[in-house]
Design an enzyme around this catalytic site. Sequence first.
Site, PDB file in Angstrom:
ATOM      1  N   ASN A   1      30.457  37.395  -7.058  1.00 31.54           N
ATOM      2  CA  ASN A   1      30.840  38.562  -7.846  1.00 31.54           C
ATOM      3  C   ASN A   1      30.556  38.277  -9.317  1.00 31.54           C
ATOM      4  O   ASN A   1      30.693  37.141  -9.770  1.00 31.54           O
ATOM      5  CB  ASN A   1      32.349  38.811  -7.670  1.00 31.54           C
TER       6      ASN A   1
ATOM      7  N   HIS B   1      31.914  39.156 -13.053  1.00 32.32           N
ATOM      8  CA  HIS B   1      33.147  39.656 -13.670  1.00 32.32           C
ATOM      9  C   HIS B   1      33.024  39.550 -15.192  1.00 32.32           C
ATOM     10  O   HIS B   1      32.592  38.515 -15.702  1.00 32.32           O
ATOM     11  CB  HIS B   1      34.342  38.827 -13.184  1.00 32.32           C
TER      12      HIS B   1
ATOM     13  N   SER C   1      31.389  35.963 -16.099  1.00 25.57           N
ATOM     14  CA  SER C   1      31.409  34.869 -15.122  1.00 25.57           C
ATOM     15  C   SER C   1      30.847  35.361 -13.801  1.00 25.57           C
ATOM     16  O   SER C   1      31.088  36.504 -13.398  1.00 25.57           O
ATOM     17  CB  SER C   1      32.850  34.404 -14.860  1.00 25.57           C
TER      18      SER C   1
ATOM     19  N   ASP D   1      39.238  37.834  -8.261  1.00 28.35           N
ATOM     20  CA  ASP D   1      38.557  37.180  -9.395  1.00 28.35           C
ATOM     21  C   ASP D   1      38.993  35.722  -9.591  1.00 28.35           C
ATOM     22  O   ASP D   1      39.024  35.216 -10.719  1.00 28.35           O
ATOM     23  CB  ASP D   1      38.808  37.965 -10.704  1.00 28.35           C
TER      24      ASP D   1
HETATM   25  C1  GRF Z   1      30.179  45.268 -15.054  1.00 28.84           C
HETATM   26  O1  GRF Z   1      30.712  45.018 -16.316  1.00 28.84           O
HETATM   27  C2  GRF Z   1      30.789  44.350 -14.038  1.00 28.84           C
HETATM   28  O2  GRF Z   1      30.987  43.060 -14.493  1.00 28.84           O
HETATM   29  C3  GRF Z   1      32.105  45.048 -13.834  1.00 28.84           C
HETATM   30  O3  GRF Z   1      31.764  46.405 -13.750  1.00 28.84           O
HETATM   31  C4  GRF Z   1      30.598  46.630 -14.533  1.00 28.84           C
HETATM   32  C5  GRF Z   1      29.558  47.227 -13.641  1.00 28.84           C
HETATM   33  O4  GRF Z   1      28.450  47.690 -14.322  1.00 28.84           O
HETATM   34  N1  GRF Z   1      32.833  44.536 -12.718  1.00 28.84           N
HETATM   35  P1  GRF Z   1      27.160  48.186 -13.510  1.00 28.84           P
HETATM   36  O5  GRF Z   1      27.620  49.154 -12.441  1.00 28.84           O
HETATM   37  O6  GRF Z   1      26.493  46.980 -12.931  1.00 28.84           O
HETATM   38  O7  GRF Z   1      26.320  48.877 -14.540  1.00 28.84           O
END
Ligand code: GRF
Length: 221
Positions: free
Chosen positions: A107, A109, A136, A145
Amino acid sequence: MLRVAVLASGRGSNFVALLEASRAAGAQFNVVGVYSDRADAGALKLAADAGLDTAHLDPRAYADRVGFDLALFERVLRVQPDLIVCAGYMRIISANALARLDVPMINIHPSLLPRYPGLNTHARALAAGDAEHGASVHVVTPELDAGPVIAQARIPIGHNDDAESLAARVLEQEHRLLPACVALYAKGQLQLDHAHVHLNGVQLSAPLQLHDGHLLLSEYT
Ligand code: GRF
């Protein structure tokens, strides 16, 4: 070629970064499908336009969380992925479903874990007065997370930053960090389990750090 399936709930910019990296010369992975809990996820439309396998499963059609997760995994496994990447996938995944999945899942994050698991990470980093922030990539485990962190990208927080400006700068880093991690995994250099990350057989004592597009051991940064 490593087969990568993506789970996404939102606009899909991290998916696009991964797709573009997969199409660069010398890439050792293919993105084979995108799967979502949201019918309106931008990522689904972008993936369909790119000719990839896609599916939307509606969580309301399932009796409980584990039922949904198992149905989703069953659908994802049809494309025989070697790695599942959560790229803006906004649902908590049940421990029961995760325990039955034998494909590694990572994932991305938007914080320097273990700081700020969950939502509103940019505002929380500002409110805490942190000097730096970042993103991360970690192994997905049942706790939100909290799985072992593979790699991070760091940015300084400026005096004029607000949550929006920070989010934009962190997102730029996410778009580099996620493909770099998948590329390293595709080269066979990362070994992942629910407790540890190994690089070429040696357990990482700290996350890798992204510098100029390269993932380095933290002692070299
Ligand atoms: C990113 O900031 C990701 O880390 C978070 O949600 C956002 C998703 O953006 N969990 P996208 O859909 O990849 O544009």
